[in-house]
Design an enzyme around this catalytic site. Sequence first.
Site, PDB file in Angstrom:
ATOM      1  N   ASP A  47      -3.896   4.612   1.974  1.00 36.85           N
ATOM      2  CA  ASP A  47      -3.476   3.160   1.616  1.00 36.85           C
ATOM      3  C   ASP A  47      -2.226   2.917   0.540  1.00 36.85           C
ATOM      4  O   ASP A  47      -2.087   4.197  -0.193  1.00 36.85           O
ATOM      5  CB  ASP A  47      -4.559   2.318   1.026  1.00 36.85           C
ATOM      6  CG  ASP A  47      -5.551   3.213   0.186  1.00 36.85           C
ATOM      7  OD1 ASP A  47      -5.503   4.322   0.054  1.00 36.85           O
ATOM      8  OD2 ASP A  47      -6.646   2.610  -0.093  1.00 36.85           O
ATOM      9  N   CYS A  90      -6.038   2.716  -9.013  1.00 45.03           N
ATOM     10  CA  CYS A  90      -7.024   3.094  -7.747  1.00 45.03           C
ATOM     11  C   CYS A  90      -6.523   4.243  -7.024  1.00 45.03           C
ATOM     12  O   CYS A  90      -7.223   4.663  -6.405  1.00 45.03           O
ATOM     13  CB  CYS A  90      -6.991   1.924  -6.838  1.00 45.03           C
ATOM     14  SG  CYS A  90      -8.765   2.079  -6.190  1.00 45.03           S
ATOM     15  N   HIS A  95      -3.746   5.159  -5.201  1.00 49.04           N
ATOM     16  CA  HIS A  95      -3.184   5.117  -3.807  1.00 49.04           C
ATOM     17  C   HIS A  95      -2.040   6.264  -4.112  1.00 49.04           C
ATOM     18  O   HIS A  95      -1.784   6.519  -2.806  1.00 49.04           O
ATOM     19  CB  HIS A  95      -2.991   3.922  -3.484  1.00 49.04           C
ATOM     20  CG  HIS A  95      -4.153   2.998  -3.338  1.00 49.04           C
ATOM     21  ND1 HIS A  95      -4.197   1.594  -2.731  1.00 49.04           N
ATOM     22  CD2 HIS A  95      -5.535   3.086  -3.328  1.00 49.04           C
ATOM     23  CE1 HIS A  95      -5.153   1.258  -2.687  1.00 49.04           C
ATOM     24  NE2 HIS A  95      -6.045   2.032  -3.078  1.00 49.04           N
ATOM     25  N   GLU A  99      -6.015  -3.231  -1.389  1.00 50.70           N
ATOM     26  CA  GLU A  99      -6.684  -3.924  -2.452  1.00 50.70           C
ATOM     27  C   GLU A  99      -6.975  -5.562  -2.151  1.00 50.70           C
ATOM     28  O   GLU A  99      -7.876  -6.011  -2.798  1.00 50.70           O
ATOM     29  CB  GLU A  99      -5.887  -3.732  -3.938  1.00 50.70           C
ATOM     30  CG  GLU A  99      -5.800  -2.566  -4.330  1.00 50.70           C
ATOM     31  CD  GLU A  99      -7.203  -1.766  -4.578  1.00 50.70           C
ATOM     32  OE1 GLU A  99      -8.000  -2.553  -4.990  1.00 50.70           O
ATOM     33  OE2 GLU A  99      -7.124  -0.507  -4.925  1.00 50.70           O
ATOM     34  N   HIS A 155     -10.957   8.712  -0.309  1.00 46.15           N
ATOM     35  CA  HIS A 155     -10.834   7.718  -1.600  1.00 46.15           C
ATOM     36  C   HIS A 155     -11.008   8.842  -2.788  1.00 46.15           C
ATOM     37  O   HIS A 155     -11.860   9.633  -2.996  1.00 46.15           O
ATOM     38  CB  HIS A 155     -11.509   6.660  -1.787  1.00 46.15           C
ATOM     39  CG  HIS A 155     -10.908   5.603  -2.780  1.00 46.15           C
ATOM     40  ND1 HIS A 155     -11.160   5.719  -3.953  1.00 46.15           N
ATOM     41  CD2 HIS A 155     -10.739   4.196  -2.228  1.00 46.15           C
ATOM     42  CE1 HIS A 155     -10.617   4.679  -4.519  1.00 46.15           C
ATOM     43  NE2 HIS A 155     -10.501   3.757  -3.744  1.00 46.15           N
ATOM     44  N   HIS A 168      -9.629   1.486 -11.351  1.00 44.40           N
ATOM     45  CA  HIS A 168      -9.127   0.115 -11.682  1.00 44.40           C
ATOM     46  C   HIS A 168      -8.988   0.113 -13.224  1.00 44.40           C
ATOM     47  O   HIS A 168      -8.781  -1.268 -13.572  1.00 44.40           O
ATOM     48  CB  HIS A 168     -10.143  -0.764 -11.023  1.00 44.40           C
ATOM     49  CG  HIS A 168      -9.956  -1.097  -9.805  1.00 44.40           C
ATOM     50  ND1 HIS A 168     -10.215  -2.320  -8.896  1.00 44.40           N
ATOM     51  CD2 HIS A 168      -9.800  -0.045  -8.521  1.00 44.40           C
ATOM     52  CE1 HIS A 168     -10.206  -1.964  -7.542  1.00 44.40           C
ATOM     53  NE2 HIS A 168      -9.853  -0.796  -7.365  1.00 44.40           N
TER      54      HIS A 168
END
Length: 385
Positions: free
Chosen positions: A74, A99, A101, A133, A160, A354
């Site tokens: 992502d 996050c 990415h 997101e 992730h 986050h």
Amino acid sequence: MVLDEHQLIDIRRKLHQIPELALDEFQTHSYLKKVIATFPQNYLELKEFKELPTALLVHIQGSNPKRTIGYRADMDALPVTEENKLSYASKNKGVMHACGHDIHMTVALGILSYYASNQPKDNIVVFFQPAEESDSGGKKAYDLGLFQGKYAVDEFYGLHDNADLATGVIGTNAETLFAGTTEVNVIIQGKSGHAAFPHNANDAVIIAANFITQVQTIISRNIDPIKCGVITFGKIEAGTIRNVIAGTARLEGTIRGLTQDMIEFIRKRIVEIAKGLEISFNAKITVEYNQGGYYPVENDSKLSERFIKYMEQDDQVRFQITKPAMTGEDFGYLLNKIPGTMFWLGVSSPGSLHSVDFLPHEEAIMAGVRAFTRFLNYRMNLEED
């Protein structure tokens, strides 16, 4: 050219400086194309889509393909103002890769560079996905038909990063990794009136209070205690002044569950409670849902058990079984359509995902590339499906 650790870290830092919000990843898109153009092109084919202009699909032609293996990374960032004092901190005010990415994309580029120089046995499709997101980029891509023809994927993988896992550790399970999430809005229509004459009104605040109390019994009394579900109403709006009975109320919340069946059950019970309160209070209650592509990340059991078995036996990989998390991820929509596995990559960040001080350890990048390319080489040499 196979990217080495120094090059991967440099790429990650460049990506970190140009974070962009969902569906606005044009600078990121351009930079990814620039990097991919430096790889040998013998086996590569890149595809773009006007309907989803920041998405990128890269097809790697296998030497003797039996299947097409997908890998997703992502691209988007978050509306967070970075507080890390770094030479490569975000240059886009109010936007940050909080996050990780940028880590996800860099690992994907590392894998891609390896197979651009070492032709895989099976076909591989690397999907650089916008809008994880928000805006359900995975669902948009699937529903637009991106995964058709030579880009049709037989099994999908993605990672992730995990702030709480030690750097380079791979973690997953053979069931659900992330919960599914659904936004829920409730609009209550009663009747406003003077606070001194409640019998002439229909108090939407009282109805809202009863609704919230009853909804909490769904988790405590309708769901098997060994299964997981969450209902949270985090926002309530009602009334204008202390001496006027509110005629309307609006509640905004979220539902989370480890299976789509669980989410559907909770949704059904909320509607049933709303209908009961409509009768009890002679009011009108409207329930609105918006799930988009944020389905539970339900790992395919067969593929995931194979992935786990390999990772546990590879003495160059640190692996651990991880419990499900109640966070959401739109890779769940793709896994609802195509079997696959999502896994964690430990990055040992002092700040959580986050957060304004999320700071992953970059040593994780090469660890992720090496672990997954070794797994793919093993997977592609198996005769079984």
